[in-house]
Enzyme design. Structure first.
Site, short mmCIF file in Angstrom:
data_model
loop_
_atom_site.label_atom_id
_atom_site.label_comp_id
_atom_site.label_asym_id
_atom_site.label_seq_id
_atom_site.Cartn_x
_atom_site.Cartn_y
_atom_site.Cartn_z
N ASP A 138 41.21 40.79 38.87
CA ASP A 138 41.03 41.53 39.26
C ASP A 138 41.54 42.68 41.21
O ASP A 138 41.28 43.74 41.19
CB ASP A 138 39.20 41.32 41.30
CG ASP A 138 38.88 40.26 40.21
OD1 ASP A 138 38.95 39.54 39.38
OD2 ASP A 138 37.82 40.04 40.79
N ASP A 186 41.51 41.77 49.11
CA ASP A 186 40.79 42.20 48.09
C ASP A 186 40.94 44.04 49.40
O ASP A 186 39.77 44.98 48.73
CB ASP A 186 39.53 42.09 48.52
CG ASP A 186 39.07 41.09 47.03
OD1 ASP A 186 39.51 41.47 46.38
OD2 ASP A 186 38.27 40.71 47.64
N1 GLY Z 1 36.10 40.61 42.72
C1 GLY Z 1 35.16 40.16 42.31
C2 GLY Z 1 34.17 40.84 41.29
O1 GLY Z 1 34.69 41.67 40.55
O2 GLY Z 1 33.48 39.76 41.28
#
Ligand code: GLY
Length: 380
Positions: free
Chosen positions: A176, A114
């Protein structure tokens, strides 16, 4: 002749009405952003003495904070950078800088995929707005950390760290993860970013162009082992925020690369999404769930992505949906008044419903993408 005149008059009236509606929405958005500035400043003042922490949500009693290593840590400072861009308010810039610097340790963190969210949102905006080389050096180091998670056999960056009993069969990639590619493209890691995006196009999407949340690969052979969900209603359902990440991710990849295939994928996702949105255009947390619970964060991410997609394609249906979403998000239903929402801007976000975590609460990423969408609209 008379008929032609009538048609022309009608066209001009429609155009003028459209323009005045647009002006009205812009004026309402400016007002909403003034409220947003007040929320963010109050949040910064509240958070300043709480060292090493960043606000992420509100539990109805107090602000829920996160450490820098939480995936949401970049959004609060990033929102303040955007609002500084909008207002030129030096106080916001100061706060944005303080909370951005709280995240510096992330540049060497290899334990998450992330880093795009966590580092590029705050540091990327900071560098864009100030030109200070300090911010750029953190982004470059963070990108080096992120590419350690790329597996050339799979053709993807690993998302979550495996907990499977046969680890080599559980190289997990979530949709994501598309969002982290912007930082890699920006830093020149084109091959890795495009390979990840291309593998995702191949394996994450269903016939109807909705996306799975998680694809698990065999990391030794690159074969797909399983397609499933963690935050959606079911393995074969369409988790709303996942669809939003896909839409935003491919639109952004087109902006960064000019490669037609990414634009095509973004348009396919938009064409899947749009007919499934309800009247107010704010999606239910999962398109296939009977449990009705709107997710304002998915609405905000979609609005921002659709505005970018509109600016590329000039397809007015994208603009109209984004306008509807923005109108709804600044209504009393979603936009918080001072003191009722722990200094967050939007209400009614859904973090992880199956995990019973952050259900119907404010979310820092909903706020960030809302502000980004509002600014994109004002700058159209
Ligand atoms: N990347 C985590 C979410 O969108 O909850």
């Amino acid at each position: 002749m008379k008929k032609t005149l009538l048609v022309a008059l009608l066209a001009i009236t429609t155009l003028l009405c459209g323009c005045s509606e647009r002006q009205q929405l812009k004026s309402s958005l400016r007002k909403a952003l003034t409220v947003a500035v007040a929320h963010e400043k109050a949040q910064a003042e509240y958070m300043l003495p709480i060292e090493g922490k960043i606000p992420k949500s509100y539990n109805g009693k107090e602000v829920v904070t996160a450490t820098p290593r939480d995936w949401t840590s970049g959004f609060f400072p990033a929102t303040m950078w955007l609002l500084y861009e909008h207002t030129g308010d030096e106080q916001l810039k100061e706060y944005a800088d303080v909370f951005t610097r709280r995240l510096e340790e992330l540049k060497d963190y290899t334990g998450t995929h992330d880093l795009g969210f966590m580092v590029f949102c705050p540091y990327g905006n900071a560098y864009r707005l100030t030109g200070d080389e300090y911010y750029k050096s953190v982004i470059e180091q963070a990108s080096k950390s992120l590419i350690t998670r790329f597996n050339p056999t799979v053709g993807c960056i690993r998302s979550w760290n495996t907990k499977h009993k046969t680890p080599e069969l559980d190289f997990m990639v979530i949709i994501d993860n598309m969002m982290n590619l912007e930082m890699l493209e920006w830093c020149g890691y084109h091959d890795i970013a495009r390979k990840h995006a291309d593998t995702t196009t191949k394996n994450h999407f269903r016939e109807d162009n909705s996306t799975y949340h998680v694809v698990a690969y065999n990391e030794l052979t690159g074969e797909v082992v399983e397609k499933r969900t963690r935050q959606g209603a079911a393995d074969d359902s369409a988790w709303a925020r996942g669809q939003a990440w896909g839409l935003y991710g491919y639109t952004m990849m087109y902006r960064m690369t000019n490669e037609q295939r990414y634009l095509e994928q973004a348009v396919k996702i938009a064409d899947y999404l749009i007919p499934r949105l309800p009247e107010d255009a704010i999606p239910n947390w999962d398109f296939d769930s009977d449990r009705m619970l709107k997710d304002s964060s998915a609405g905000a991410i979609m609005a921002s992505a659709l505005l970018e997609l509109y600016s590329i394609t000039h397809n007015k249906s994208y603009l109209r949906i984004a306008e509807r979403q923005l109108k709804e998000l600044i209504s009393d239903e979603y936009m918080a008044k001072q003191g009722e929402n722990g200094y967050f801007i939007l209400k009614h976000g859904v973090g992880n419903l199956p995990g019973n975590s952050e259900v119907d609460v404010p979310l820092s990423y909903g706020d960030y993408y809302f502000v980004e969408a509002a600014l994109r609209y004002l700058n159209l």
